[in-house]
Design a protein around this motif. Structure first.
Motif, PDB file in Angstrom:
ATOM      1  N   ILE A 219      68.690  -9.138 -16.105  1.00 52.17           N
ATOM      2  CA  ILE A 219      68.400 -10.552 -15.823  1.00 52.17           C
ATOM      3  C   ILE A 219      68.115 -11.301 -17.124  1.00 52.17           C
ATOM      4  O   ILE A 219      68.622 -12.408 -17.349  1.00 52.17           O
ATOM      5  N   ASN A 220      67.303 -10.699 -18.012  1.00 49.06           N
ATOM      6  CA  ASN A 220      66.992 -11.333 -19.303  1.00 49.06           C
ATOM      7  C   ASN A 220      68.253 -11.558 -20.143  1.00 49.06           C
ATOM      8  O   ASN A 220      68.330 -12.504 -20.922  1.00 49.06           O
ATOM      9  N   ASN A 221      69.244 -10.656 -19.973  1.00 53.06           N
ATOM     10  CA  ASN A 221      70.500 -10.783 -20.730  1.00 53.06           C
ATOM     11  C   ASN A 221      71.456 -11.810 -20.131  1.00 53.06           C
ATOM     12  O   ASN A 221      72.506 -12.088 -20.719  1.00 53.06           O
ATOM     13  N   GLY A 222      71.117 -12.337 -18.938  1.00 51.01           N
ATOM     14  CA  GLY A 222      71.945 -13.407 -18.386  1.00 51.01           C
ATOM     15  C   GLY A 222      72.671 -13.094 -17.089  1.00 51.01           C
ATOM     16  O   GLY A 222      73.402 -13.937 -16.567  1.00 51.01           O
ATOM     17  N   VAL A 223      72.494 -11.878 -16.556  1.00 49.78           N
ATOM     18  CA  VAL A 223      73.117 -11.552 -15.266  1.00 49.78           C
ATOM     19  C   VAL A 223      72.267 -12.169 -14.151  1.00 49.78           C
ATOM     20  O   VAL A 223      71.048 -11.972 -14.103  1.00 49.78           O
ATOM     21  N   ASP A 224      72.895 -12.923 -13.263  1.00 49.53           N
ATOM     22  CA  ASP A 224      72.191 -13.564 -12.150  1.00 49.53           C
ATOM     23  C   ASP A 224      72.141 -12.571 -10.992  1.00 49.53           C
ATOM     24  O   ASP A 224      73.025 -12.541 -10.140  1.00 49.53           O
ATOM     25  N   LEU A 225      71.103 -11.730 -10.993  1.00 50.15           N
ATOM     26  CA  LEU A 225      70.999 -10.618 -10.047  1.00 50.15           C
ATOM     27  C   LEU A 225      70.202 -11.036  -8.819  1.00 50.15           C
ATOM     28  O   LEU A 225      69.079 -11.535  -8.925  1.00 50.15           O
ATOM     29  N   HIS A 226      70.786 -10.828  -7.635  1.00 49.29           N
ATOM     30  CA  HIS A 226      70.117 -11.132  -6.365  1.00 49.29           C
ATOM     31  C   HIS A 226      69.998  -9.842  -5.548  1.00 49.29           C
ATOM     32  O   HIS A 226      71.006  -9.297  -5.103  1.00 49.29           O
ATOM     33  N   LEU A 227      68.767  -9.380  -5.345  1.00 50.80           N
ATOM     34  CA  LEU A 227      68.527  -8.178  -4.555  1.00 50.80           C
ATOM     35  C   LEU A 227      68.319  -8.571  -3.097  1.00 50.80           C
ATOM     36  O   LEU A 227      68.009  -9.718  -2.780  1.00 50.80           O
ATOM     37  N   GLY A 228      68.508  -7.622  -2.189  1.00 53.13           N
ATOM     38  CA  GLY A 228      68.373  -7.914  -0.767  1.00 53.13           C
ATOM     39  C   GLY A 228      69.390  -8.936  -0.292  1.00 53.13           C
ATOM     40  O   GLY A 228      69.139  -9.682   0.659  1.00 53.13           O
ATOM     41  N   THR A 229      70.539  -8.969  -0.954  1.00 54.95           N
ATOM     42  CA  THR A 229      71.545  -9.999  -0.660  1.00 54.95           C
ATOM     43  C   THR A 229      72.923  -9.362  -0.518  1.00 54.95           C
ATOM     44  O   THR A 229      73.302  -8.499  -1.309  1.00 54.95           O
ATOM     45  N   ASN A 230      73.665  -9.816   0.484  1.00 53.62           N
ATOM     46  CA  ASN A 230      75.036  -9.342   0.680  1.00 53.62           C
ATOM     47  C   ASN A 230      75.905 -10.547   1.012  1.00 53.62           C
ATOM     48  O   ASN A 230      75.404 -11.662   1.116  1.00 53.62           O
ATOM     49  N   ILE A 231      77.207 -10.325   1.150  1.00 51.67           N
ATOM     50  CA  ILE A 231      78.059 -11.438   1.541  1.00 51.67           C
ATOM     51  C   ILE A 231      78.496 -11.268   2.992  1.00 51.67           C
ATOM     52  O   ILE A 231      78.620 -10.155   3.491  1.00 51.67           O
ATOM     53  N   LYS A 244      80.016 -16.833   1.274  1.00 48.35           N
ATOM     54  CA  LYS A 244      78.848 -17.093   2.117  1.00 48.35           C
ATOM     55  C   LYS A 244      77.936 -15.879   2.004  1.00 48.35           C
ATOM     56  O   LYS A 244      78.351 -14.755   2.304  1.00 48.35           O
ATOM     57  N   ALA A 245      76.714 -16.128   1.574  1.00 47.26           N
ATOM     58  CA  ALA A 245      75.768 -15.029   1.352  1.00 47.26           C
ATOM     59  C   ALA A 245      74.807 -14.897   2.526  1.00 47.26           C
ATOM     60  O   ALA A 245      74.582 -15.847   3.279  1.00 47.26           O
ATOM     61  N   THR A 246      74.223 -13.721   2.667  1.00 46.31           N
ATOM     62  CA  THR A 246      73.272 -13.470   3.755  1.00 46.31           C
ATOM     63  C   THR A 246      71.989 -14.275   3.577  1.00 46.31           C
ATOM     64  O   THR A 246      71.227 -14.439   4.522  1.00 46.31           O
ATOM     65  N   ASN A 247      71.737 -14.757   2.357  1.00 48.76           N
ATOM     66  CA  ASN A 247      70.524 -15.567   2.133  1.00 48.76           C
ATOM     67  C   ASN A 247      70.772 -17.049   2.429  1.00 48.76           C
ATOM     68  O   ASN A 247      69.944 -17.907   2.120  1.00 48.76           O
ATOM     69  N   GLY A 248      71.953 -17.349   2.975  1.00 47.82           N
ATOM     70  CA  GLY A 248      72.234 -18.719   3.391  1.00 47.82           C
ATOM     71  C   GLY A 248      72.950 -19.584   2.370  1.00 47.82           C
ATOM     72  O   GLY A 248      73.347 -20.706   2.675  1.00 47.82           O
ATOM     73  N   THR A 249      73.125 -19.070   1.174  1.00 50.23           N
ATOM     74  CA  THR A 249      73.774 -19.883   0.135  1.00 50.23           C
ATOM     75  C   THR A 249      75.296 -19.757   0.198  1.00 50.23           C
ATOM     76  O   THR A 249      75.828 -18.783   0.719  1.00 50.23           O
ATOM     77  N   GLU A 250      75.961 -20.768  -0.343  1.00 48.40           N
ATOM     78  CA  GLU A 250      77.418 -20.749  -0.498  1.00 48.40           C
ATOM     79  C   GLU A 250      77.739 -21.105  -1.930  1.00 48.40           C
ATOM     80  O   GLU A 250      77.113 -21.982  -2.515  1.00 48.40           O
ATOM     81  N   GLN A 251      78.720 -20.417  -2.516  1.00 52.63           N
ATOM     82  CA  GLN A 251      79.063 -20.649  -3.918  1.00 52.63           C
ATOM     83  C   GLN A 251      80.524 -20.271  -4.127  1.00 52.63           C
ATOM     84  O   GLN A 251      81.069 -19.419  -3.418  1.00 52.63           O
ATOM     85  N   VAL A 252      81.152 -20.908  -5.116  1.00 50.37           N
ATOM     86  CA  VAL A 252      82.542 -20.594  -5.435  1.00 50.37           C
ATOM     87  C   VAL A 252      82.591 -19.803  -6.745  1.00 50.37           C
ATOM     88  O   VAL A 252      81.955 -20.181  -7.733  1.00 50.37           O
ATOM     89  N   PHE A 253      83.344 -18.696  -6.725  1.00 53.34           N
ATOM     90  CA  PHE A 253      83.508 -17.857  -7.914  1.00 53.34           C
ATOM     91  C   PHE A 253      85.003 -17.709  -8.213  1.00 53.34           C
ATOM     92  O   PHE A 253      85.822 -17.658  -7.290  1.00 53.34           O
ATOM     93  N   ASP A 254      85.346 -17.582  -9.512  1.00 56.27           N
ATOM     94  CA  ASP A 254      86.750 -17.346  -9.895  1.00 56.27           C
ATOM     95  C   ASP A 254      87.261 -16.037  -9.310  1.00 56.27           C
ATOM     96  O   ASP A 254      88.381 -15.946  -8.820  1.00 56.27           O
ATOM     97  N   LYS A 255      86.421 -14.992  -9.414  1.00 53.98           N
ATOM     98  CA  LYS A 255      86.810 -13.661  -8.926  1.00 53.98           C
ATOM     99  C   LYS A 255      85.630 -13.021  -8.207  1.00 53.98           C
ATOM    100  O   LYS A 255      84.465 -13.279  -8.541  1.00 53.98           O
ATOM    101  N   VAL A 256      85.960 -12.140  -7.268  1.00 53.82           N
ATOM    102  CA  VAL A 256      84.937 -11.360  -6.571  1.00 53.82           C
ATOM    103  C   VAL A 256      85.316  -9.892  -6.711  1.00 53.82           C
ATOM    104  O   VAL A 256      86.438  -9.499  -6.404  1.00 53.82           O
ATOM    105  N   MET A 257      84.364  -9.107  -7.208  1.00 51.92           N
ATOM    106  CA  MET A 257      84.622  -7.677  -7.398  1.00 51.92           C
ATOM    107  C   MET A 257      83.716  -6.869  -6.472  1.00 51.92           C
ATOM    108  O   MET A 257      82.507  -7.078  -6.435  1.00 51.92           O
ATOM    109  N   PHE A 258      84.322  -5.942  -5.740  1.00 46.13           N
ATOM    110  CA  PHE A 258      83.564  -5.047  -4.884  1.00 46.13           C
ATOM    111  C   PHE A 258      83.357  -3.705  -5.589  1.00 46.13           C
ATOM    112  O   PHE A 258      84.318  -3.054  -5.981  1.00 46.13           O
TER     113      PHE A 258
END
Length: 451
Positions: A219-231, A244-258
């Motif tokens: 997190i200190n290095n800049g990774v936006d880490l969300h625990l207890g969260t899924n899509i 669409k995230a389980t915490n209710g947020t919506e966001q657009v990303f260039d790529k999604v990696m599983f």
């Protein structure tokens, strides 16, 4: 019955190639089939290209630190196409080395898919069938995507090395070592990285204190880490993919990696039809000698889902040859395996975590966390962790956990001592090498807690 070969290996990764080579050197008639590229996950789409990407991603920090040490140093942009070209040239070279190893030892190779027809017969994709006294399944594993709306449009770790351009933003889903390593890599290369993990803390199964520090530093290095969260799902949107995230947020990303797990490559292999038992995840069930319930069929490496590490697959391959061809029954030793996780910060571990050890017996915990000299001088706030888990009854070091730059290099050396059964007294008797980070492993005199 006369067989075409003494051994037929299905899979040209690190384990399969080692077993084929060593058996052939001993005089066996050996063939090997590989449907993709020789070298397997580790060489082609895993450890090797990943570690080279880790190196590349660390240079911005090195250049920043250089300025703190008096150097005039400036970083230009990162040239992904140039790096990628050189990376793939290196992977081509390594694949050539693997092919040469097999050829020079007289192993006959088939560049196609192979499957079992029965206990002694292998059927090739071109329709040919060959017979072998022994068959070794070393087909490895593959990344799997979750069953979610739109997940088919996400990428996996296999695809990272083939991206035409680095995305501006990426969501990484998962909390295991692959997810965390690529979060650090892509963050270092300038990608805006968000990471979702459904669990309470990343790197499940490792020492909790080490996991906590790695998460903090990421997190200190800049990774936006969300625990207890899924899509819940992903759908196309302008500029990429709407999540669409389980915490209710919506966001657009260039790529999604599983990075949500891996599965053994056993589908449509003819294994169950030949009598080979598979486990719940599709893994080949084997005994301590890597033998399946069908006496002529063995399996090693990730396809058995025991300890999914390259050096372990290689050792399983060596033990198989000792057992089957050298008349020296050799069980595979899966105890006290040193492991490195190339997160940023790096993590090296061997033996039991504090939590595992406490469940078994009373222990003393020796632990220190500090700012290392090199980074502290450069004005960084990075912290490192050195930890020993010690049996109160025997004084044996049951586990060692290091979070620090170069932790992988350190844990290889500590792993020797722990494997030999070294005690805390043995560590204390060893003179410190000063000034180093690793000296803390032998200078911790008082336990910070027991249990």
């Amino acid at each position: 019955m006369a067989f075409d070969y003494d051994l037929f290996v299905i899979g040209g990764g690190s384990g399969g190639v080692r077993a084929a080579r060593v058996a052939a050197q001993g005089g066996a008639r050996v063939a090997l089939a590989e449907v993709d590229r020789y070298g397997g996950t580790c060489v082609i789409r895993g450890c090797v290209p990943k570690k080279l990407m880790v190196f590349a991603s660390e240079y911005p920090g090195h250049i920043e630190d250089a300025q703190s040490y008096g150097w005039t140093a400036h970083s230009g942009g990162f040239d992904w196409p140039a790096f990628k070209t050189k990376l793939h040239a290196e992977l081509d070279r390594l694949e050539g080395v693997y092919r040469k190893i097999l050829g020079s030892n007289g192993v006959e190779t088939f560049d196609q898919r192979a499957r079992l027809r029965d206990a002694h017969t292998v059927e090739l994709a071109d329709g040919r069938s060959v017979t072998a006294k022994h068959i070794l399944v070393a087909t490895g594993g593959r990344p799997v995507k979750p069953d979610l709306p739109g997940a088919e449009d996400g990428i996996t770790s296999n695809d990272i090395f083939h991206l035409d351009d680095l995305p501006r933003s990426m969501l990484i889903i998962g909390g295991g070592y692959i997810a965390c390593e690529f979060a650090g890599i892509l963050n270092g290369l300038g990608v805006q990285v968000t990471q979702f993990y459904r669990g309470a803390q990343i790197l499940r199964g490792f020492d909790e204190e080490a996991r906590g520090l790695i998460a903090e530093e990421m997190i200190n290095n800049g990774v936006d880490l969300h625990l207890g969260t899924n899509i819940l799902g992903m759908e196309p949107a302008e500029g990429g993919w709407r999540i669409k995230a389980t915490n209710g947020t919506e966001q657009v990303f260039d790529k999604v990696m599983f990075a949500t797990g891996r599965a053994p490559n056993t589908a449509d292999m003819g294994l169950e039809e030949a009598g080979v038992k598979l486990g719940r995840k599709g893994e080949v069930i084997v005994d301590e000698y890597s033998q399946t319930g069908v006496p002529s069929v063995y399996a090693i490496g990730d396809v058995t889902d025991r300890v999914n590490l390259t050096p372990v697959a290689i050792r399983e391959g060596m033990a198989f040859v000792e057992t089957v061809f050298n008349g020296n029954p050799t069980p595979v030793d899966h105890e006290l395996i040193p492991t490195a996780v190339f997160t940023q910060p790096e993590f090296g571990t061997v033996g039991l975590s504090e939590e595992e050890a406490r469940e078994r017996e009373p222990v003393d915990i020796y632990c220190t966390s500090f700012k290392p000299m090199q980074q502290s001088f450069a004005g960084r706030s990075d912290r490192v962790l050195m930890k020993l888990v010690v049996s109160r009854a025997t004084d044996k070091v049951l586990g060692c956990h290091i979070v620090a730059p170069g932790a992988g290099e350190m844990i290889q050396m500590v792993g020797i001592a722990v494997k030999m059964g070294a005690t805390k007294t043995d560590f204390d008797r060893t003179v410190a090498v000063h000034p180093t980070m690793s000296e803390e492993v032998v200078t911790m005199k008082e336990p910070v807690r027991g249990g």
